[in-house]
Scaffold this motif. Structure first.
Motif, PDB file in Angstrom:
ATOM      1  N   TYR A  65       0.799  -1.217   0.000  1.00  0.00           N
ATOM      2  CA  TYR A  65       0.000   0.000   0.000  1.00  0.00           C
ATOM      3  C   TYR A  65       0.837   1.276   0.000  1.00  0.00           C
ATOM      4  N   ARG A  66       1.950   1.278   0.698  1.00  0.00           N
ATOM      5  CA  ARG A  66       2.757   2.483   0.720  1.00  0.00           C
ATOM      6  C   ARG A  66       3.799   2.490  -0.394  1.00  0.00           C
ATOM      7  N   ASN A  67       4.620   1.425  -0.482  1.00  0.00           N
ATOM      8  CA  ASN A  67       5.745   1.459  -1.412  1.00  0.00           C
ATOM      9  C   ASN A  67       5.329   1.229  -2.863  1.00  0.00           C
ATOM     10  N   VAL A  68       4.157   0.606  -3.088  1.00  0.00           N
ATOM     11  CA  VAL A  68       3.705   0.388  -4.465  1.00  0.00           C
ATOM     12  C   VAL A  68       2.539   1.310  -4.813  1.00  0.00           C
ATOM     13  N   ILE A  69       1.420   1.180  -4.117  1.00  0.00           N
ATOM     14  CA  ILE A  69       0.229   1.954  -4.483  1.00  0.00           C
ATOM     15  C   ILE A  69       0.447   3.448  -4.241  1.00  0.00           C
ATOM     16  N   GLN A  70       0.835   3.825  -3.028  1.00  0.00           N
ATOM     17  CA  GLN A  70       1.013   5.251  -2.740  1.00  0.00           C
ATOM     18  C   GLN A  70       2.112   5.855  -3.611  1.00  0.00           C
ATOM     19  N   LYS A  71       3.211   5.152  -3.749  1.00  0.00           N
ATOM     20  CA  LYS A  71       4.327   5.669  -4.544  1.00  0.00           C
ATOM     21  C   LYS A  71       3.940   5.816  -6.013  1.00  0.00           C
ATOM     22  N   SER A  72       3.134   4.901  -6.545  1.00  0.00           N
ATOM     23  CA  SER A  72       2.720   5.002  -7.944  1.00  0.00           C
ATOM     24  C   SER A  72       1.810   6.195  -8.168  1.00  0.00           C
ATOM     25  N   LEU A  73       1.072   6.619  -7.141  1.00  0.00           N
ATOM     26  CA  LEU A  73       0.183   7.768  -7.269  1.00  0.00           C
ATOM     27  C   LEU A  73       0.940   9.088  -7.325  1.00  0.00           C
ATOM     28  N   TYR A  74       2.209   9.089  -6.920  1.00  0.00           N
ATOM     29  CA  TYR A  74       2.999  10.317  -6.960  1.00  0.00           C
ATOM     30  C   TYR A  74       3.123  10.860  -8.386  1.00  0.00           C
ATOM     31  N   ASP A  75       2.948  10.013  -9.392  1.00  0.00           N
ATOM     32  CA  ASP A  75       3.108  10.453 -10.782  1.00  0.00           C
ATOM     33  C   ASP A  75       2.110  11.541 -11.162  1.00  0.00           C
ATOM     34  N   SER A  76       0.895  11.506 -10.568  1.00  0.00           N
ATOM     35  CA  SER A  76      -0.130  12.493 -10.928  1.00  0.00           C
ATOM     36  C   SER A  76      -0.713  13.223  -9.729  1.00  0.00           C
ATOM     37  N   PHE A  77      -0.621  12.628  -8.547  1.00  0.00           N
ATOM     38  CA  PHE A  77      -1.163  13.250  -7.348  1.00  0.00           C
ATOM     39  C   PHE A  77      -0.054  13.970  -6.577  1.00  0.00           C
ATOM     40  N   SER A  78      -0.447  14.930  -5.765  1.00  0.00           N
ATOM     41  CA  SER A  78       0.484  15.482  -4.786  1.00  0.00           C
ATOM     42  C   SER A  78       0.732  14.420  -3.710  1.00  0.00           C
ATOM     43  N   ARG A  79       1.740  14.631  -2.900  1.00  0.00           N
ATOM     44  CA  ARG A  79       1.999  13.674  -1.827  1.00  0.00           C
ATOM     45  C   ARG A  79       0.776  13.534  -0.912  1.00  0.00           C
ATOM     46  N   THR A  80       0.149  14.667  -0.602  1.00  0.00           N
ATOM     47  CA  THR A  80      -1.044  14.633   0.258  1.00  0.00           C
ATOM     48  C   THR A  80      -2.174  13.863  -0.408  1.00  0.00           C
ATOM     49  N   GLY A  81      -2.404  14.130  -1.691  1.00  0.00           N
ATOM     50  CA  GLY A  81      -3.459  13.423  -2.414  1.00  0.00           C
ATOM     51  C   GLY A  81      -3.196  11.937  -2.482  1.00  0.00           C
ATOM     52  N   ALA A  82      -1.940  11.559  -2.712  1.00  0.00           N
ATOM     53  CA  ALA A  82      -1.587  10.138  -2.784  1.00  0.00           C
ATOM     54  C   ALA A  82      -1.831   9.442  -1.455  1.00  0.00           C
ATOM     55  N   VAL A  83      -1.496  10.119  -0.360  1.00  0.00           N
ATOM     56  CA  VAL A  83      -1.720   9.544   0.976  1.00  0.00           C
ATOM     57  C   VAL A  83      -3.207   9.324   1.218  1.00  0.00           C
ATOM     58  N   LEU A  84      -4.031  10.313   0.865  1.00  0.00           N
ATOM     59  CA  LEU A  84      -5.472  10.217   1.114  1.00  0.00           C
ATOM     60  C   LEU A  84      -6.115   9.112   0.274  1.00  0.00           C
ATOM     61  N   VAL A  85      -5.782   9.068  -1.015  1.00  0.00           N
ATOM     62  CA  VAL A  85      -6.374   8.054  -1.894  1.00  0.00           C
ATOM     63  C   VAL A  85      -5.957   6.657  -1.441  1.00  0.00           C
ATOM     64  N   THR A  86      -4.680   6.479  -1.131  1.00  0.00           N
ATOM     65  CA  THR A  86      -4.197   5.177  -0.675  1.00  0.00           C
ATOM     66  C   THR A  86      -4.877   4.764   0.624  1.00  0.00           C
ATOM     67  N   SER A  87      -5.087   5.717   1.512  1.00  0.00           N
ATOM     68  CA  SER A  87      -5.706   5.401   2.808  1.00  0.00           C
ATOM     69  C   SER A  87      -7.157   4.963   2.640  1.00  0.00           C
ATOM     70  N   VAL A  88      -7.864   5.606   1.707  1.00  0.00           N
ATOM     71  CA  VAL A  88      -9.248   5.192   1.443  1.00  0.00           C
ATOM     72  C   VAL A  88      -9.273   3.769   0.889  1.00  0.00           C
TER      73      VAL A  88
END
Length: 373
Positions: free
Chosen positions: A279-302
């Motif tokens: 969830y953190r090293n794959v999903i959250q990190k992959s979201l960094y490509d288009s999301f801000s760090r804050t956005g990636a954290v929120l989406v991954t947490s949901v």
């Protein structure tokens, strides 16, 4: 959106929500009875109908220049989200009462959420390509989460079969140990599959020895998790909600609490690393490509919270949702720690230690006769 396509999309979706509110809804969970209209040919669910009508009017006003961008998106987005939330409450109430939810409630929920998203996109002035990129990454993350559940199930089946072949059918204690181990192994399996399918090597894994900063974040994150758990529990009780017991807790309570002590080691060595890698090293990190760090954290947490729904669903839908509201802020803390340290070892240790602490505290409570809240 660059040419303001969003208000037009919002008009369509708000209209769909309004049309859905003119259809029969289940009584369970509905705060006000439906009002017959059009000679009884249709009915209006008042709360959903009023909110969707307000959203539709605001989108139309924004589209034709009667409201400026900021006011129009607020006036349209807030009631749109209200429609989605109200429909979700009705759906949960119907499920908890054993009634059918029905197509119209689900349609209003989806349309309201979509209209709210359209208002947000327009308010942030996001280009169409950026929206599609974010949507694609979110869907990809959700798919990885579902694959994690499937891998967990496969590992659980395999380990149960091996245990049965060696020692006979596993009892409740053995099944909990197997399920816990399968959780960690499932996460690692999907991570390895992801690295292989995307031609990434092990250097994609942000893991390293802990420095002083990592230790500070680790200790601080663990303490913050405890505080978040206490505050979230109090808020849920304050608002009259309840949370469900995890299936592991139910089994320990009904059988032998000592199984909780057996879970301490696999929680730290398997569950924490497996879930955080995924969830953190794959999903959250992959979201960094288009999301801000804050956005990636929120989406991954949901996504993380939603994937845990099956483990709590045995106690009823409402209680399961209460539990997810506890998991969400805990996941946010872990996501923030990973974003700040860029070392997955830190949230993995926090996660494993937090689970182990809960199991140990629960064991003490069960064996000493303390009533759990």
């Amino acid at each position: 959106m660059s040419q303001r396509y969003a208000p037009g999309v919002g008009v369509v979706l708000a209209g769909v929500a309004l049309a859905a509110s003119l259809q029969p809804w289940p009584d369970a969970g509905t705060l006000l009875s439906a009002v017959p209209i059009a000679g009884g040919a249709a009915s209006l669910t008042p709360i959903a109908g009023v909110l969707s009508a307000v959203a539709l009017a605001a989108f139309l006003a924004s589209r034709h220049g009667a409201l400026d961008r900021a006011r129009g998106n607020v006036a349209a987005g807030v009631p749109s989200v209200g429609v989605a939330l109200y429909a979700a409450v009705v759906a949960v109430g119907a499920l908890d009462a054993g009634d059918a939810v029905g197509l119209w409630v689900l349609l209003a929920m989806a349309a309201g959420a979509g209209a709210g998203l359209a208002a947000l996109v327009d308010g942030l002035e996001l280009p169409v390509s950026g929206v599609l990129d974010r949507l694609q990454l979110t869907v990809s993350g959700a798919i990885l989460g579902v694959l994690g559940l499937l891998a967990l199930s496969l590992w659980n089946t395999l380990l149960v079969s091996l245990f049965t072949a060696v020692a006979g059918s596993p009892g409740p204690t053995a099944r909990i140990l197997i399920s816990t181990s399968a959780t960690g192994l499932g996460g690692v399996t999907i991570v390895l599959g992801y690295l292989n399918s995307t031609d990434r090597g092990l250097d994609f894994i942000d893991a390293g020895w802990l420095d002083t900063r990592d230790v500070v974040y680790g200790v601080g994150g663990f303490v913050v998790l405890l505080l978040v758990l206490l505050v979230s529990s109090e808020l849920i009780e304050l608002f009259g909600l309840s949370s469900a017991e995890h299936s592991i807790v139910q089994t320990a309570r009904a059988n032998d609490p000592r199984v909780l002590l057996w879970l301490l080691v696999p929680s730290v060595l398997l569950v924490g690393p497996g879930e955080e890698l995924l969830y953190r090293n794959v999903i959250q990190k992959s979201l960094y490509d288009s999301f801000s760090r804050t956005g990636a954290v929120l989406v991954t947490s949901v996504l993380f919270a939603l994937v845990h729904f099956p483990a709590y669903a045995t106690s009823g839908v409402l209680d399961a949702i209460g539990s997810l509201l506890l998991i969400l802020p805990l996941s946010i803390v872990l996501g923030v720690v990973f974003a700040r340290t860029e070392n997955v070892v830190v949230p993995a240790l926090i996660h494993g230690a937090f689970n182990a602490f809960q199991y140990a505290a629960l064991y003490v409570a069960l064996t000493s006769g303390i009533e759990l809240v």
